[in-house]
Structure formats: C-alpha cells, structure tokens
Design a protein around this motif. Structure first.
Motif, PDB file in Angstrom:
ATOM      1  N   VAL A 166      -9.708   7.313  11.189  1.00  0.00           N
ATOM      2  CA  VAL A 166     -10.950   7.042  12.110  1.00  0.00           C
ATOM      3  C   VAL A 166      -9.738   7.768  13.294  1.00  0.00           C
ATOM      4  CG1 VAL A 166     -10.283   5.047  13.994  1.00  0.00           C
ATOM      5  CG2 VAL A 166     -10.897   4.471  11.487  1.00  0.00           C
TER       6      VAL A 166
ATOM      7  N   ASN B 156      -3.940   1.768   2.087  1.00  0.00           N
ATOM      8  CA  ASN B 156      -5.299   1.740   2.065  1.00  0.00           C
ATOM      9  C   ASN B 156      -5.227   1.387   4.005  1.00  0.00           C
ATOM     10  OD1 ASN B 156      -5.663  -1.047  -0.056  1.00  0.00           O
ATOM     11  ND2 ASN B 156      -6.356   1.177  -0.287  1.00  0.00           N
TER      12      ASN B 156
ATOM     13  N   PHE C 109     -11.764 -12.065   9.005  1.00  0.00           N
ATOM     14  CA  PHE C 109     -10.188 -11.543   9.879  1.00  0.00           C
ATOM     15  C   PHE C 109     -10.018 -11.062  11.011  1.00  0.00           C
ATOM     16  CE2 PHE C 109     -11.125 -10.964   4.913  1.00  0.00           C
ATOM     17  CZ  PHE C 109     -10.200 -11.490   4.310  1.00  0.00           C
ATOM     18  N   LYS C 110     -10.709 -10.928  12.502  1.00  0.00           N
ATOM     19  CA  LYS C 110     -10.885 -10.790  13.167  1.00  0.00           C
ATOM     20  C   LYS C 110     -10.879  -8.537  13.671  1.00  0.00           C
ATOM     21  CE  LYS C 110      -9.021 -14.736  15.018  1.00  0.00           C
ATOM     22  NZ  LYS C 110      -8.341 -15.376  15.920  1.00  0.00           N
ATOM     23  N   TRP C 111     -11.591  -8.556  12.578  1.00  0.00           N
ATOM     24  CA  TRP C 111     -10.947  -7.255  12.077  1.00  0.00           C
ATOM     25  C   TRP C 111     -12.329  -6.756  13.424  1.00  0.00           C
ATOM     26  CZ3 TRP C 111      -9.591  -2.514   9.900  1.00  0.00           C
ATOM     27  CH2 TRP C 111      -9.916  -1.478  10.432  1.00  0.00           C
TER      28      TRP C 111
ATOM     29  N   TYR D 285     -10.055  -5.774  16.915  1.00  0.00           N
ATOM     30  CA  TYR D 285      -9.195  -4.997  16.568  1.00  0.00           C
ATOM     31  C   TYR D 285      -9.456  -3.761  16.920  1.00  0.00           C
ATOM     32  CZ  TYR D 285      -5.686  -1.914  14.454  1.00  0.00           C
ATOM     33  OH  TYR D 285      -4.707  -0.755  14.131  1.00  0.00           O
TER      34      TYR D 285
ATOM     35  N   GLU E 109      -2.249 -11.338  16.917  1.00  0.00           N
ATOM     36  CA  GLU E 109      -2.610 -11.431  14.752  1.00  0.00           C
ATOM     37  C   GLU E 109      -2.533  -9.898  14.508  1.00  0.00           C
ATOM     38  OE1 GLU E 109      -4.597 -15.082  13.306  1.00  0.00           O
ATOM     39  OE2 GLU E 109      -4.758 -15.405  15.724  1.00  0.00           O
TER      40      GLU E 109
ATOM     41  N   VAL F 182      -3.030   0.217  20.186  1.00  0.00           N
ATOM     42  CA  VAL F 182      -2.797  -0.827  20.261  1.00  0.00           C
ATOM     43  C   VAL F 182      -2.194  -2.436  19.160  1.00  0.00           C
ATOM     44  CG1 VAL F 182      -4.711  -2.968  20.708  1.00  0.00           C
ATOM     45  CG2 VAL F 182      -4.705  -0.736  21.916  1.00  0.00           C
TER      46      VAL F 182
ATOM     47  N   GLY G 194     -14.241   6.181   8.295  1.00  0.00           N
ATOM     48  CA  GLY G 194     -12.785   4.955   7.958  1.00  0.00           C
ATOM     49  C   GLY G 194     -13.287   3.811   7.654  1.00  0.00           C
TER      50      GLY G 194
ATOM     51  N   ASN H 258     -13.086  -5.397  -3.630  1.00  0.00           N
ATOM     52  CA  ASN H 258     -11.816  -6.593  -3.849  1.00  0.00           C
ATOM     53  C   ASN H 258     -12.793  -8.209  -3.684  1.00  0.00           C
ATOM     54  OD1 ASN H 258      -8.994  -5.812  -3.856  1.00  0.00           O
ATOM     55  ND2 ASN H 258      -9.787  -4.431  -2.338  1.00  0.00           N
ATOM     56  N   TYR H 259     -13.631  -8.334  -2.547  1.00  0.00           N
ATOM     57  CA  TYR H 259     -14.201  -9.502  -2.476  1.00  0.00           C
ATOM     58  C   TYR H 259     -15.915  -9.581  -3.332  1.00  0.00           C
ATOM     59  CZ  TYR H 259     -10.913  -9.291   1.060  1.00  0.00           C
ATOM     60  OH  TYR H 259      -9.884  -9.526   2.146  1.00  0.00           O
TER      61      TYR H 259
ATOM     62  N   LYS I 131     -14.431   3.534   4.760  1.00  0.00           N
ATOM     63  CA  LYS I 131     -13.869   3.294   3.399  1.00  0.00           C
ATOM     64  C   LYS I 131     -13.438   1.855   3.395  1.00  0.00           C
ATOM     65  CE  LYS I 131     -10.786   6.804   2.382  1.00  0.00           C
ATOM     66  NZ  LYS I 131      -9.905   8.054   3.309  1.00  0.00           N
TER      67      LYS I 131
ATOM     68  N   ASN J 256      -4.666  -7.308  12.400  1.00  0.00           N
ATOM     69  CA  ASN J 256      -6.354  -8.187  12.452  1.00  0.00           C
ATOM     70  C   ASN J 256      -6.707  -6.838  10.736  1.00  0.00           C
ATOM     71  OD1 ASN J 256      -6.384 -10.245  13.723  1.00  0.00           O
ATOM     72  ND2 ASN J 256      -7.064  -8.472  15.547  1.00  0.00           N
ATOM     73  N   PHE J 257      -6.099  -6.834  10.374  1.00  0.00           N
ATOM     74  CA  PHE J 257      -6.104  -5.615   8.795  1.00  0.00           C
ATOM     75  C   PHE J 257      -6.680  -6.262   8.130  1.00  0.00           C
ATOM     76  CE2 PHE J 257      -2.844  -2.947  10.717  1.00  0.00           C
ATOM     77  CZ  PHE J 257      -3.791  -2.043  10.770  1.00  0.00           C
ATOM     78  N   PRO J 258      -8.196  -6.609   7.153  1.00  0.00           N
ATOM     79  CA  PRO J 258      -8.421  -7.399   5.657  1.00  0.00           C
ATOM     80  C   PRO J 258      -7.361  -7.957   5.149  1.00  0.00           C
ATOM     81  CG  PRO J 258     -10.613  -6.205   6.777  1.00  0.00           C
ATOM     82  CD  PRO J 258      -8.419  -5.484   6.882  1.00  0.00           C
ATOM     83  N   ASP J 259      -7.769  -8.790   4.695  1.00  0.00           N
ATOM     84  CA  ASP J 259      -6.053  -9.317   3.585  1.00  0.00           C
ATOM     85  C   ASP J 259      -6.514  -9.088   2.260  1.00  0.00           C
ATOM     86  OD1 ASP J 259      -8.118 -11.403   2.312  1.00  0.00           O
ATOM     87  OD2 ASP J 259      -6.848 -12.305   2.969  1.00  0.00           O
ATOM     88  N   CYS J 260      -7.213  -7.805   1.739  1.00  0.00           N
ATOM     89  CA  CYS J 260      -7.147  -7.450   0.782  1.00  0.00           C
ATOM     90  C   CYS J 260      -6.700  -5.681   0.947  1.00  0.00           C
ATOM     91  CB  CYS J 260      -8.527  -6.823   0.002  1.00  0.00           C
ATOM     92  SG  CYS J 260      -9.902  -6.090   1.152  1.00  0.00           S
ATOM     93  N   LEU J 261      -6.509  -5.873   2.441  1.00  0.00           N
ATOM     94  CA  LEU J 261      -5.786  -4.094   2.033  1.00  0.00           C
ATOM     95  C   LEU J 261      -4.530  -3.937   1.193  1.00  0.00           C
ATOM     96  CD1 LEU J 261      -7.483  -2.368   5.582  1.00  0.00           C
ATOM     97  CD2 LEU J 261      -8.909  -2.264   2.947  1.00  0.00           C
TER      98      LEU J 261
ATOM     99  N   VAL K 241       0.970   1.868  12.458  1.00  0.00           N
ATOM    100  CA  VAL K 241       0.068   2.468  12.951  1.00  0.00           C
ATOM    101  C   VAL K 241      -0.274   2.711  14.093  1.00  0.00           C
ATOM    102  CG1 VAL K 241      -2.558   1.606  13.765  1.00  0.00           C
ATOM    103  CG2 VAL K 241      -1.479   0.964  11.290  1.00  0.00           C
TER     104      VAL K 241
ATOM    105  N   SER L 115      -4.718   5.199   4.728  1.00  0.00           N
ATOM    106  CA  SER L 115      -5.742   6.243   4.140  1.00  0.00           C
ATOM    107  C   SER L 115      -7.300   6.038   5.283  1.00  0.00           C
ATOM    108  CB  SER L 115      -6.176   5.605   3.038  1.00  0.00           C
ATOM    109  OG  SER L 115      -7.891   6.281   2.359  1.00  0.00           O
ATOM    110  N   ILE L 116      -7.371   4.648   5.434  1.00  0.00           N
ATOM    111  CA  ILE L 116      -8.570   4.334   6.292  1.00  0.00           C
ATOM    112  C   ILE L 116      -8.310   5.158   7.914  1.00  0.00           C
ATOM    113  CG2 ILE L 116     -10.119   2.182   7.505  1.00  0.00           C
ATOM    114  CD1 ILE L 116      -8.767   0.596   4.906  1.00  0.00           C
ATOM    115  N   MET L 117      -7.094   4.544   8.166  1.00  0.00           N
ATOM    116  CA  MET L 117      -6.694   5.449   9.568  1.00  0.00           C
ATOM    117  C   MET L 117      -6.528   6.570   9.903  1.00  0.00           C
ATOM    118  SD  MET L 117      -6.547   2.498  11.832  1.00  0.00           S
ATOM    119  CE  MET L 117      -6.826   0.989  11.079  1.00  0.00           C
TER     120      MET L 117
END
Lengths: 277, 209
Positions: free
Chosen positions: A99, A91, B61-63, B66, A80, A76, B3, B14-15, B6, A82-87, A138, A94-96
């Motif tokens: 998942v 990263n 972040f609309k995570w 998602y 937008e 999908v 996941g 980070n935050y 992590k 939608n990943f956190p913007d620090c990743l 992804v 590694s997360i996926m």
C-alpha cells in the motif's frame, strides 16, 4: 511551513455545524484537540482526510491542498483500528508493504517487538490496547511527516497510554514531524502537546500554545463578594461552593495584588466547556 | 491495488473457505452428471456474489473508512472490487467450461468427432451473463446504500423486473423473444459491467464517510 492550515472551514449537518473553523499547526509541533462529545473533533479530522467534503473554506496539509495531498506522508489512527479481524500483524505488514511506497518493514517489525505484539494472533483476539498499538505501529512505519490521531488513547490503560505518548514524542524528535491528536484525556494532551485547541459545539473557543495558556490564565480562589470586583470578561469560568469561588481568570484582566495559582489544562477545559451552557 | 487484492484474498481465504470448497465440489459433480445445468450454473451464481460479500465485510470492520486514510484513490478502491469480481468469475467459468467439455466428451464416449460443439458458446454466454449481471446491478447499489439497504433495494429492483417480465409474458404470450448471437450477449454483459463500474466510481467518489 505549517503542517496543517484550516481556514474558515464550515461543514453543515442537520443538527450540527462546524462554524468557520480556523486552525494552524506549525510543522514540528504537537497539537491537542479537546472538546466534548459532538464538539466537532472527528468532523474536523474527517475533513482533513477528505472523508467528508466541507461546505466552505480551505484546508492545506503539508503545504498542499488537502484533496491533493500525498497520503503517504500522513499516518492516521482512528478511534477504532479498523483491520479485518482475521488479519494478523504479519498479514497487516505484508498488505501495507504493497500500500505504501515508503513502507519500512524493519521499522514495523521493530515496533511490533517493542510493543510486545504477537505476530500470528488474529486481530479479533487483540485487546483494545493491542489494536491501538498495531494501528500506531502502521502509522509510524511509512515515513509519515504528519500523524493524525482521533481518540487514539481513549479506553487504554495508563501503561499503554504512556507507551503511546512515548512513541509520539519519539516521532516528533525528527525535524518537521507534526502530530494532531484529539482526546478526551486532557492530562495526556497536557503531557505531550505544544498547542491546545478547544472546540465546543462546532466553534473553536481557543487555539493557543500550551505555555501561553499557563502564562495567560490562572486560578483565583476568593469569596463570592470578592468575585463581583472582577470584570466579566476576566473570568473564563468558575466553580462556586459553600466555601467560596474557584475561578479561572485572564491574568492581565485582574486587579494588581490578586494572587493566582497555576492553571491546569483540564480545569481550564472543564470550566470553559461548562460556561455558557 | 496490490495491497487491497492481498487483503481481500486473505479475507476470502478466512471467511469464504467453505464457499470455495462448495464451488469446487459443484464444478466436479457437474462434470460427471448427465444433467449438469444446475451444477454448472450454481458455482457462477455463488461467485458472482463474492464482491458484495467482501464489501459487506469491509463495512462491518469499518475498513472502508480506514481505507480513506491510505494512499489509495477511491477509484482504485472500487476498481479492485470489480477486478476481483471479474477474475473470480473468469476462474469459475473456465472451471465450468472444462467440466462441461469433460462431460460432453464422456457422453460421446470420448469421441470428439460426434460431439455437437455448437452448444458450447451458448453455455459460455449464459455463464458470463449469470456471473456478471448480478454484480453489475448489486455493487453500485451497495456503494450507494450500504450493504444492508443495498441488498434490500436489489431484491426490490429484481422483484419488480421479474413481476414486469411475468406480466409481459402473460399478456403478450404470442410475442417472440428475439435470440441474440452468443458473442453479442457476452459483449453486452461486459459493457454492462463497465457501465456499472463507472456508476460505482461516481457514487464512491462522492460518498461521505
């Protein structure tokens, strides 16, 4: 097997209803979902992904009821990403990996390189095009059989859009891989889609093979008086000017001898959307 | 689940790095202060807010939207936040206990035989209560109303109970507050936490995105 079967699906909001939607995407095909803002494209996609619950009807994805469908098989990309913007891309990989059971790290790395994405730059520093490419990387890295893209090419420059469309075409080269993509950019859909579905105000105006649309519809240019000769149901939509009328017509419903030129999906969409306003 | 953990740990690093430093500093200071009440309880209060902070970031972040396209059930998405909450509170409580034991030893001149250990279970029960009650109340509200509205509703609810408590204590000043054994307090907190998880799962499974 069909990749997507939507039968009589209804979703009611206070100011909008998706009205008895019926849609079928055969496996191995790409379907473009076209519609104006608020036509119901995103609602349809949210229903498919069980993000919202419908008020009626049934949805089948890859042969299974959509709430029980294995999401490992579906890639999908939302409008937008939608990943956190620090990743960073590293990263995200590694997360996926934790998942998706079918995660292919090699494929992900290959796509990141191919799309010229940085490994260590945080997501907040990505341009919209880069974000979208990461989302698509992804979606393509876990052996999905069905891709669902909601306005994934919106706001991208033509070069990136072309790259994205190439990736989609590559994806469907494998047997039984299917794509449903909604977009405002009709020319993109025209390039890659086998099927086109038009939504307007929550109703499906048509869902047809693209080649059939070219066969069934044509453009006639004539005077306003000549236009009167045509039966009302032969005309899908028309544009009148001081120089005459340009109309999209059903070829089988016009009198013999009338010349038609090939229809363009964008024109067909614009005129169909305008009609009845 | 792995996941998601992590991803949340990445976000925490980070935050919330400064928060982790503050927690460490307060715990350490608590070990050396004579009156360590504030320094012991403050880190637990701070860490109890972590899941709410993470849910707010997910929303921003609309995570959360998602995430519905990933092969992770909503129950697991909720469970991960509760698990992270429990683990982080547990880690901070263990640090606070270690700091408290050090402080008690220090005050007794490192002579364990003169230490009154009886106060330790009470101390632990208070830490557990502080660490678990706030997320137990907050998380379901945040899932139901979203981060912004959820916080407001939380403050209203807490304000209501504080006002009620104040009224009861004024009118019934003669009333004795029953004291409970420490293990019962810990047990009640854990049961509340479990009930809160069940409520959150129910809310989240019905949520429309």
């Amino acid at each position: 097997m069909n990749a997507i079967e939507i039968v009589d699906v209804t979703k009611n909001y206070k100011k909008f209803s998706l009205d008895h939607l019926n849609l079928t995407l055969p496996a191995g095909c790409i379907m473009g979902l076209i519609g104006e803002n608020g036509a119901g494209k995103s609602t349809t996609i949210k229903l498919l992904l069980d993000m919202i619950q419908g008020d009626g009807g049934t949805i089948t994805l890859l042969g299974q009821e959509h709430t029980k469908c294995n999401k490992e098989d579906i890639g999908v990309v939302m409008d937008e990403v939608n990943f956190p913007d620090c990743l960073t891309a590293k990263n995200v990989g590694s997360i996926m990996k934790d998942v998706y059971r079918n995660w292919q790290q090699d494929k992900f790395e290959e796509l990141i390189e191919r799309l010229h994405l940085p490994w260590k730059q945080p997501f907040k520093e990505f341009s919209r095009g880069m974000k979208m490419k990461l989302g698509i990387a992804v979606a393509l890295s876990h052996q999905a059989k069905l891709l669902i893209l909601d306005e994934a090419t919106g706001g991208l420059d033509p070069v990136v859009r072309d790259q994205v469309l190439d990736l989609l075409l590559d994806f469907t080269r494998e047997e039984n891989h299917s794509v449903l993509m909604s977009s405002h950019i009709v020319s993109d859909l025209e390039k890659v889609c086998d099927y086109i579905a038009f939504l307007k105000k929550g109703r499906l105006l048509l869902c047809e093979e693209k080649d059939m649309l070219y066969e069934q519809y044509g453009v006639v240019r004539c005077t306003a008086e000549d236009m009167q000769v045509l039966a009302e149901d032969a005309v899908i939509g028309k544009r009148e000017s001081a120089y005459g009328v340009e109309a999209i017509v059903k070829k089988e419903r016009i009198p013999a001898g009338w010349e038609t030129s090939p229809v363009n999906i964008e024109e067909l969409f614009v005129l169909m959307a305008k009609e009845g306003r | 689940m792995k996941g998601l953990l992590k991803k949340d740990l990445c976000m925490l690093w980070n935050y919330c790095r400064s928060m982790i430093l503050i927690l460490a500093a307060f715990t350490l200071v608590g070990a050396f202060m004579e009156d360590s009440f504030f320094y012991s309880f403050y880190p637990v209060l701070i860490v109890s807010m972590l899941p709410v902070t993470l849910i707010s970031y997910d929303e921003r972040f609309k995570w959360d939207i998602y995430c519905q396209s990933l092969p992770i059930s909503r129950r697991v998405q909720v469970t991960e936040k509760y698990l992270l909450s429990l683990l982080s509170v547990l880690v901070v409580i263990l640090c606070c206990i270690a700091a408290q034991i050090y402080r008690m030893l220090d005050m007794a001149g490192f002579n364990a035989s003169v230490i009154h250990w009886g106060s330790l279970p009470q101390f632990v029960a208070m830490l557990v209560g502080l660490g678990l009650i706030s997320p137990s109340l907050m998380i379901p509200l945040i899932y139901k109303f979203g981060a912004e509205k959820g916080r407001m509703v939380f403050f209203v609810v807490v304000g209501f109970f504080c006002a009620l408590g104040a009224m009861v204590s004024v009118k019934g000043s003669m009333m004795q507050v029953p004291s409970f054994p420490e293990f019962a307090v810990i047990l009640v907190c854990l049961v509340l936490f479990g009930i809160s998880w069940l409520i959150s799962v129910t809310i989240y499974e019905k949520k429309q995105f």
